[in-house]
Design a protein around this motif. Structure first.
Motif, PDB file in Angstrom:
ATOM      1  N   PRO A   1       0.835  -1.216   0.000  1.00 18.51           N
ATOM      2  CA  PRO A   1       0.000   0.000   0.000  1.00 18.51           C
ATOM      3  C   PRO A   1       0.858   1.250   0.000  1.00 18.51           C
ATOM      4  O   PRO A   1       1.968   1.264   0.554  1.00 18.51           O
ATOM      5  CB  PRO A   1      -0.797  -0.122   1.310  1.00 18.51           C
ATOM      6  CG  PRO A   1      -0.713  -1.553   1.704  1.00 18.51           C
ATOM      7  CD  PRO A   1       0.603  -2.052   1.191  1.00 18.51           C
ATOM      8  N   GLY A   2       0.349   2.288  -0.627  1.00 17.97           N
ATOM      9  CA  GLY A   2       1.084   3.546  -0.695  1.00 17.97           C
ATOM     10  C   GLY A   2       0.180   4.676  -1.126  1.00 17.97           C
ATOM     11  O   GLY A   2      -1.059   4.588  -1.030  1.00 17.97           O
ATOM     12  N   ALA A   3       0.792   5.737  -1.632  1.00 11.63           N
ATOM     13  CA  ALA A   3       0.018   6.901  -2.057  1.00 11.63           C
ATOM     14  C   ALA A   3      -0.826   6.600  -3.293  1.00 11.63           C
ATOM     15  O   ALA A   3      -1.909   7.157  -3.475  1.00 11.63           O
ATOM     16  CB  ALA A   3       0.959   8.070  -2.330  1.00 11.63           C
ATOM     17  N   GLN A   4      -0.337   5.708  -4.153  1.00 12.39           N
ATOM     18  CA  GLN A   4      -1.045   5.333  -5.366  1.00 12.39           C
ATOM     19  C   GLN A   4      -1.843   4.053  -5.127  1.00 12.39           C
ATOM     20  O   GLN A   4      -1.557   3.292  -4.205  1.00 12.39           O
ATOM     21  CB  GLN A   4      -0.053   5.111  -6.510  1.00 12.39           C
ATOM     22  CG  GLN A   4       0.771   6.332  -6.876  1.00 12.39           C
ATOM     23  CD  GLN A   4      -0.079   7.453  -7.426  1.00 12.39           C
ATOM     24  OE1 GLN A   4      -1.052   7.220  -8.141  1.00 12.39           O
ATOM     25  NE2 GLN A   4       0.260   8.689  -7.080  1.00 12.39           N
ATOM     26  N   PRO A   5      -2.863   3.794  -5.956  1.00 15.24           N
ATOM     27  CA  PRO A   5      -3.583   2.513  -5.844  1.00 15.24           C
ATOM     28  C   PRO A   5      -2.617   1.344  -5.994  1.00 15.24           C
ATOM     29  O   PRO A   5      -1.622   1.428  -6.713  1.00 15.24           O
ATOM     30  CB  PRO A   5      -4.584   2.573  -7.006  1.00 15.24           C
ATOM     31  CG  PRO A   5      -4.780   4.018  -7.279  1.00 15.24           C
ATOM     32  CD  PRO A   5      -3.460   4.665  -6.986  1.00 15.24           C
ATOM     33  N   ARG A   6      -2.905   0.267  -5.322  1.00 17.54           N
ATOM     34  CA  ARG A   6      -2.028  -0.906  -5.385  1.00 17.54           C
ATOM     35  C   ARG A   6      -2.069  -1.508  -6.791  1.00 17.54           C
ATOM     36  O   ARG A   6      -3.086  -1.439  -7.484  1.00 17.54           O
ATOM     37  CB  ARG A   6      -2.454  -1.949  -4.357  1.00 17.54           C
ATOM     38  CG  ARG A   6      -2.419  -1.429  -2.949  1.00 17.54           C
ATOM     39  CD  ARG A   6      -2.806  -2.476  -1.926  1.00 17.54           C
ATOM     40  NE  ARG A   6      -1.698  -3.385  -1.633  1.00 17.54           N
ATOM     41  CZ  ARG A   6      -1.773  -4.358  -0.738  1.00 17.54           C
ATOM     42  NH1 ARG A   6      -2.899  -4.573  -0.082  1.00 17.54           N
ATOM     43  NH2 ARG A   6      -0.732  -5.139  -0.503  1.00 17.54           N
TER      44      ARG A   6
END
Length: 274
Positions: free
Chosen positions: A223-228
């Motif tokens: 998971p992060g700032a962008q969609p997985r």
């Protein structure tokens, strides 16, 4: 006398030319008959050097150990297919070292035909994995999949095709959509947003063969700032939090797509946590 000498000289010259031609042909034929494996080794070595230069660091590729060395691999007892205990995937973006959590065979039909062995890998060293040891195996699996990078490594037990595997993956995702709607965890607007990533996912798989024991690795990014992203190695990727996460979770719903996989993963996570 002079004519006879001339005739013998011409005959010797012709024989000499034929001998050289035969030698040349023999050498040419020998070079063409070099084992295909040797030529492949040359090209693989060249590609590895090129990749290492391009990335500016050492590229580590997984390879089977020498015969009789099982220290770094684990065998699926149902198929005798070996899985590395740690997985290193070369990438322009650094990826963690993935640990083998469990493995098992996928079977279909009442005859129990073995389709592929599958290994589940995860970044268990991720410091953000704050899992209580008292959590149930299903809760631990769900938490790991939702909070860190994971990999499914699929190894066909017989020659198959990418399109055949794709159809099975799509059916699993469609069943997952129905289940999530029944549970009320998939709103209508989110369901519409899944359709485009699902079409892209289907289009990534070519209608070409996949040889027996050839690995197909499917990576779920952290998971992060962008969609997985769900990345099918060497084929492409699709960005969608729901599709990427639920694809992996589908392998562990109920008894799982591969019950032996679900069983080994649950057993090994029994003592995992804080």
């Amino acid at each position: 006398m002079l004519a006879a000498t001339h005739t013998r000289a011409v005959a010797w010259l012709a024989n000499s030319c034929r001998s050289r031609t035969a030698v040349t042909r023999a050498l040419h034929t020998h070079s063409r008959s070099q084992p295909r494996q040797a030529r492949r080794l040359f090209w693989y070595s060249a590609l590895a050097v090129t990749a290492a230069t391009a990335f500016g660091s050492t590229v580590r590729l997984d390879a089977p150990p020498p015969d009789g060395d099982s220290q770094d691999t684990e065998l699926d007892p149902a198929t005798s297919i070996a899985f590395p205990k740690t997985l290193h995937i070369p990438s322009k973006t650094p990826l963690p070292e993935f640990s083998l959590v469990g493995l098992g065979v996928r079977t279909v039909s009442f005859l129990g035909i073995k389709v592929y062995s599958v290994g589940f890998y995860a970044d268990l060293a991720n410091p953000s994995l704050n899992i209580p040891k008292s959590a149930s195996p299903d809760e631990k699996i769900d938490y790991i999949v939702r909070n860190t990078a994971c990999v499914l490594r699929i190894m066909p037990t017989r020659s198959t095709s990418y399109s055949h595997l794709r159809d099975g993956f799509v059916r699993a995702l469609q069943a997952r959509m129905v289940l999530c709607k029944q549970r009320g965890s998939l709103p209508a607007d989110e369901e519409l947003g899944i359709l485009s990533p699902l079409r892209k996912f289907k289009s990534m798989f070519p209608n070409t063969p996949l040889a027996k024991h050839s690995p197909l690795e499917i990576l779920l990014t952290a998971p992060g700032a962008q969609p997985r992203s769900l990345i099918v190695r060497d084929l492409g990727s699709v960005q969608s939090d729901w599709l990427a996460t639920e694809f992996v979770l589908a392998y562990f719903e109920g008894n799982g797509i591969s019950p032996p996989l679900k069983k080994t993963v649950a057993e090994r996570l029994a003592d995992f946590g804080q």
